[in-house]
Design an enzyme around this catalytic site. Structure first.
Site, PDB file in Angstrom:
ATOM      1  N   GLY A 281      -3.890-133.142  -4.267  1.00  0.00           N
ATOM      2  CA  GLY A 281      -4.207-131.880  -3.614  1.00  0.00           C
ATOM      3  C   GLY A 281      -5.458-131.279  -4.219  1.00  0.00           C
TER       4      GLY A 281
ATOM      5  N   GLN B 115     -11.332-124.701  -6.216  1.00  0.00           N
ATOM      6  CA  GLN B 115     -11.610-125.759  -7.187  1.00  0.00           C
ATOM      7  C   GLN B 115     -12.965-126.417  -6.947  1.00  0.00           C
ATOM      8  OE1 GLN B 115      -7.475-127.578  -6.643  1.00  0.00           O
ATOM      9  NE2 GLN B 115      -7.988-128.050  -8.785  1.00  0.00           N
TER      10      GLN B 115
ATOM     11  N   CYS C 259      -3.607-130.815 -13.047  1.00  0.00           N
ATOM     12  CA  CYS C 259      -4.517-130.119 -12.143  1.00  0.00           C
ATOM     13  C   CYS C 259      -5.914-130.673 -12.355  1.00  0.00           C
ATOM     14  CB  CYS C 259      -4.485-128.617 -12.442  1.00  0.00           C
ATOM     15  SG  CYS C 259      -5.580-127.645 -11.396  1.00  0.00           S
ATOM     16  N   LEU C 260      -6.619-130.914 -11.258  1.00  0.00           N
ATOM     17  CA  LEU C 260      -7.972-131.466 -11.359  1.00  0.00           C
ATOM     18  C   LEU C 260      -8.933-130.512 -12.067  1.00  0.00           C
ATOM     19  CD1 LEU C 260      -8.235-133.142  -7.834  1.00  0.00           C
ATOM     20  CD2 LEU C 260      -7.752-134.236 -10.045  1.00  0.00           C
TER      21      LEU C 260
ATOM     22  N   HIS D 276       1.615-125.709  -5.554  1.00  0.00           N
ATOM     23  CA  HIS D 276       0.503-125.734  -6.508  1.00  0.00           C
ATOM     24  C   HIS D 276      -0.803-125.304  -5.830  1.00  0.00           C
ATOM     25  CE1 HIS D 276      -1.560-127.594 -10.109  1.00  0.00           C
ATOM     26  NE2 HIS D 276      -2.567-127.547  -9.243  1.00  0.00           N
ATOM     27  N   GLU D 277      -1.093-125.881  -4.655  1.00  0.00           N
ATOM     28  CA  GLU D 277      -2.357-125.560  -3.974  1.00  0.00           C
ATOM     29  C   GLU D 277      -2.368-124.129  -3.435  1.00  0.00           C
ATOM     30  OE1 GLU D 277      -4.676-127.505  -4.701  1.00  0.00           O
ATOM     31  OE2 GLU D 277      -3.358-129.125  -5.337  1.00  0.00           O
TER      32      GLU D 277
ATOM     33  N   HIS E 118      -3.253-121.798  -6.106  1.00  0.00           N
ATOM     34  CA  HIS E 118      -4.715-121.753  -6.310  1.00  0.00           C
ATOM     35  C   HIS E 118      -5.374-120.744  -5.378  1.00  0.00           C
ATOM     36  CE1 HIS E 118      -6.077-124.637  -9.268  1.00  0.00           C
ATOM     37  NE2 HIS E 118      -5.325-125.590  -8.768  1.00  0.00           N
TER      38      HIS E 118
END
Length: 187
Positions: A45, A50, A107-108, A149-150, A153
């Site tokens: 994701g 991000q 997380c990226l 999670h997304e 964000h």
């Protein structure tokens, strides 16, 4: 086009993102870039903040692991999850199930950092797709976790915010070391 993924503590990661008001060519291009960026980074994701864009847009693809869920419904109909990937979602509205479970997340925007996060095991989310249609998805497992999670964000909430108190204390030192490494990586 692969975009640069911003890392913590970039301020855009804490932004409450603006709604997408129209599906424009720029929004479509952003979604395509985000999918390419997510895949290049081996993620499941990616949210617009991000890649330094503060709009309510995220992409998800968990098709690499067809057994990561037990069910998926789209607009009330049971579907094959793999055939409905990737998901591009805008302006999501999330309903959390009452049962919670703990699972490991990364997380990226936090390379090499992982933590156990307690989240709802099932979700129902309504969002706008790239055709401008409202879609409702119900699911569990990794897909449920990825949606939560997304969507966090898009509201300026990071997975480290969801760690329990003991884990937060333990991760502070590790995060400080990682941030030094990230700065060195960028030089």
């Amino acid at each position: 086009m692969v975009r640069k993924i911003v890392r913590y503590p970039e301020p855009v990661l804490r932004a409450k993102c603006r709604p997408v008001t129209e599906v424009t060519p720029e929004i479509r291009a952003l979604a395509a870039d985000m999918l390419e960026t997510m895949r290049e980074a081996n993620g499941v994701g990616l949210a617009a903040p991000q890649v330094a864009v503060d709009v309510q847009l995220a992409v998800i693809d968990v098709s690499h692991n067809p057994d990561c869920i037990t069910f998926m419904k789209v607009n009330g109909e049971k579907v094959d999850m793999v055939q409905h990937m990737p998901i591009v979602l805008m302006n999501p509205q999330l309903e959390l199930g009452s049962t919670k479970e703990i699972g490991e997340e990364g997380c990226l925007s936090f390379p090499r950092l992982r933590g156990d996060i307690r989240r709802s095991s099932q979700i129902k989310v309504s969002y706008t797709d790239l055709e401008g249609k409202t879609v409702t998805v119900e699911s569990d497992g990794l897909l449920s976790r990825a949606f939560q999670h997304e969507i966090d964000h898009l509201n300026g909430i990071l997975f480290i915010d969801r760690l329990n108190a003991v884990a937060k204390v333990g991760i502070k030192r590790k995060l400080a070391r990682l941030m030094e490494e990230w700065e060195e990586d960028d030089e």
